[in-house]
Design a protein around this motif. Structure first.
Motif, PDB file in Angstrom:
ATOM      1  N   ALA A  78       0.829  -1.204   0.000  1.00  0.00           N
ATOM      2  CA  ALA A  78       0.000   0.000   0.000  1.00  0.00           C
ATOM      3  C   ALA A  78       0.868   1.260   0.000  1.00  0.00           C
ATOM      4  O   ALA A  78       0.602   2.209  -0.751  1.00  0.00           O
ATOM      5  CB  ALA A  78      -0.940  -0.003   1.201  1.00  0.00           C
ATOM      6  N   ILE A  79       1.904   1.270   0.818  1.00  0.00           N
ATOM      7  CA  ILE A  79       2.794   2.437   0.881  1.00  0.00           C
ATOM      8  C   ILE A  79       3.537   2.625  -0.433  1.00  0.00           C
ATOM      9  O   ILE A  79       3.625   3.736  -0.973  1.00  0.00           O
ATOM     10  CB  ILE A  79       3.769   2.300   2.065  1.00  0.00           C
ATOM     11  CG1 ILE A  79       3.011   2.446   3.379  1.00  0.00           C
ATOM     12  CG2 ILE A  79       4.897   3.323   1.972  1.00  0.00           C
ATOM     13  CD1 ILE A  79       3.799   2.026   4.607  1.00  0.00           C
ATOM     14  N   THR A  80       4.050   1.538  -0.974  1.00  0.00           N
ATOM     15  CA  THR A  80       4.786   1.616  -2.237  1.00  0.00           C
ATOM     16  C   THR A  80       3.889   2.093  -3.368  1.00  0.00           C
ATOM     17  O   THR A  80       4.285   2.942  -4.177  1.00  0.00           O
ATOM     18  CB  THR A  80       5.402   0.248  -2.585  1.00  0.00           C
ATOM     19  OG1 THR A  80       6.254  -0.160  -1.514  1.00  0.00           O
ATOM     20  CG2 THR A  80       6.198   0.314  -3.870  1.00  0.00           C
ATOM     21  N   MET A  81       2.670   1.573  -3.430  1.00  0.00           N
ATOM     22  CA  MET A  81       1.756   1.994  -4.486  1.00  0.00           C
ATOM     23  C   MET A  81       1.322   3.445  -4.311  1.00  0.00           C
ATOM     24  O   MET A  81       1.172   4.174  -5.293  1.00  0.00           O
ATOM     25  CB  MET A  81       0.544   1.072  -4.542  1.00  0.00           C
ATOM     26  CG  MET A  81       0.851  -0.277  -5.130  1.00  0.00           C
ATOM     27  SD  MET A  81      -0.646  -1.241  -5.337  1.00  0.00           S
ATOM     28  CE  MET A  81      -0.006  -2.885  -5.261  1.00  0.00           C
ATOM     29  N   ALA A  82       1.133   3.865  -3.084  1.00  0.00           N
ATOM     30  CA  ALA A  82       0.766   5.266  -2.835  1.00  0.00           C
ATOM     31  C   ALA A  82       1.897   6.199  -3.279  1.00  0.00           C
ATOM     32  O   ALA A  82       1.636   7.236  -3.917  1.00  0.00           O
ATOM     33  CB  ALA A  82       0.436   5.474  -1.362  1.00  0.00           C
ATOM     34  N   PRO A 135      -1.731   8.786 -15.134  1.00  0.00           N
ATOM     35  CA  PRO A 135      -1.753   8.493 -13.696  1.00  0.00           C
ATOM     36  C   PRO A 135      -3.125   8.012 -13.231  1.00  0.00           C
ATOM     37  O   PRO A 135      -3.211   7.236 -12.272  1.00  0.00           O
ATOM     38  CB  PRO A 135      -1.358   9.817 -13.038  1.00  0.00           C
ATOM     39  CG  PRO A 135      -1.595  10.860 -14.059  1.00  0.00           C
ATOM     40  CD  PRO A 135      -1.434  10.201 -15.394  1.00  0.00           C
ATOM     41  N   MET A 136      -4.182   8.427 -13.919  1.00  0.00           N
ATOM     42  CA  MET A 136      -5.524   7.956 -13.561  1.00  0.00           C
ATOM     43  C   MET A 136      -5.639   6.454 -13.803  1.00  0.00           C
ATOM     44  O   MET A 136      -6.131   5.709 -12.948  1.00  0.00           O
ATOM     45  CB  MET A 136      -6.585   8.711 -14.371  1.00  0.00           C
ATOM     46  CG  MET A 136      -7.998   8.250 -14.107  1.00  0.00           C
ATOM     47  SD  MET A 136      -8.551   8.597 -12.442  1.00  0.00           S
ATOM     48  CE  MET A 136      -8.897  10.313 -12.596  1.00  0.00           C
ATOM     49  N   LEU A 137      -5.170   6.004 -14.947  1.00  0.00           N
ATOM     50  CA  LEU A 137      -5.217   4.573 -15.277  1.00  0.00           C
ATOM     51  C   LEU A 137      -4.342   3.766 -14.321  1.00  0.00           C
ATOM     52  O   LEU A 137      -4.777   2.743 -13.781  1.00  0.00           O
ATOM     53  CB  LEU A 137      -4.774   4.356 -16.723  1.00  0.00           C
ATOM     54  CG  LEU A 137      -4.740   2.914 -17.216  1.00  0.00           C
ATOM     55  CD1 LEU A 137      -6.148   2.316 -17.200  1.00  0.00           C
ATOM     56  CD2 LEU A 137      -4.150   2.851 -18.611  1.00  0.00           C
ATOM     57  N   ALA A 138      -3.112   4.237 -14.088  1.00  0.00           N
ATOM     58  CA  ALA A 138      -2.200   3.516 -13.196  1.00  0.00           C
ATOM     59  C   ALA A 138      -2.745   3.482 -11.769  1.00  0.00           C
ATOM     60  O   ALA A 138      -2.709   2.439 -11.105  1.00  0.00           O
ATOM     61  CB  ALA A 138      -0.821   4.175 -13.218  1.00  0.00           C
ATOM     62  N   SER A 139      -3.270   4.606 -11.292  1.00  0.00           N
ATOM     63  CA  SER A 139      -3.818   4.652  -9.932  1.00  0.00           C
ATOM     64  C   SER A 139      -5.032   3.740  -9.793  1.00  0.00           C
ATOM     65  O   SER A 139      -5.222   3.100  -8.760  1.00  0.00           O
ATOM     66  CB  SER A 139      -4.205   6.088  -9.563  1.00  0.00           C
ATOM     67  OG  SER A 139      -3.069   6.908  -9.543  1.00  0.00           O
ATOM     68  N   SER A 140      -5.846   3.680 -10.826  1.00  0.00           N
ATOM     69  CA  SER A 140      -7.009   2.783 -10.795  1.00  0.00           C
ATOM     70  C   SER A 140      -6.584   1.322 -10.728  1.00  0.00           C
ATOM     71  O   SER A 140      -7.168   0.527  -9.980  1.00  0.00           O
ATOM     72  CB  SER A 140      -7.893   3.014 -12.026  1.00  0.00           C
ATOM     73  OG  SER A 140      -8.378   4.322 -12.043  1.00  0.00           O
TER      74      SER A 140
END
Length: 124
Positions: free
Chosen positions: A77-81, A97-102
């Motif tokens: 979770a920390i790494t992805m954030a 970034p919208m696609l990657a964050s999703s």
């Protein structure tokens, strides 16, 4: 076919090791794939992975019931954030970034729904 699987195991192992240091590259998935391929092509690599200080516990938990430790969940979770924050800061087209964050949010949702390994002190 054995050589193809051995090459795939080593490739996945290499990507998994790089993923330890590079945010956004999933270590766990590559190590799981490396273990799968090594089990079918190289008992020596497979045994080494299961004895490894970092990868062994992760593989044993997964094989025991698809368990993912709470520490691994927090780490992911920390790494992805951090990866998402960097993407939002650096990426030019808004959709990247919208696609990657999703995608990362979907993976985190799946990951946090995985059971955690039973504690050693729990008695049945």
């Amino acid at each position: 076919m054995r050589w193809v699987l051995r090459f795939f195991a080593l490739l996945c192992l290499g990507l998994g090791i790089v993923g330890v240091f590079l945010p956004g590259l999933p270590t766990t998935v590559f190590i799981l794939m490396a273990s799968w391929a090594a089990a079918r092509s190289s008992p020596r690599i497979h045994a080494w992975l299961h004895r490894h200080k970092l990868f062994g516990p992760m593989l044993r938990n997964w094989e025991a019931g698809g368990y993912v430790s709470r520490r691994a969940k927090y780490s992911a979770a920390i790494t992805m954030a951090l990866s998402a924050a960097i993407l939002w800061w650096l990426a030019q087209p808004w959709w990247a970034p919208m696609l990657a964050s999703s995608c990362m949010a979907g993976v985190l949702l799946w990951l946090w729904r995985r059971p955690e390994p039973p504690t050693a002190t729990a008695k049945n």
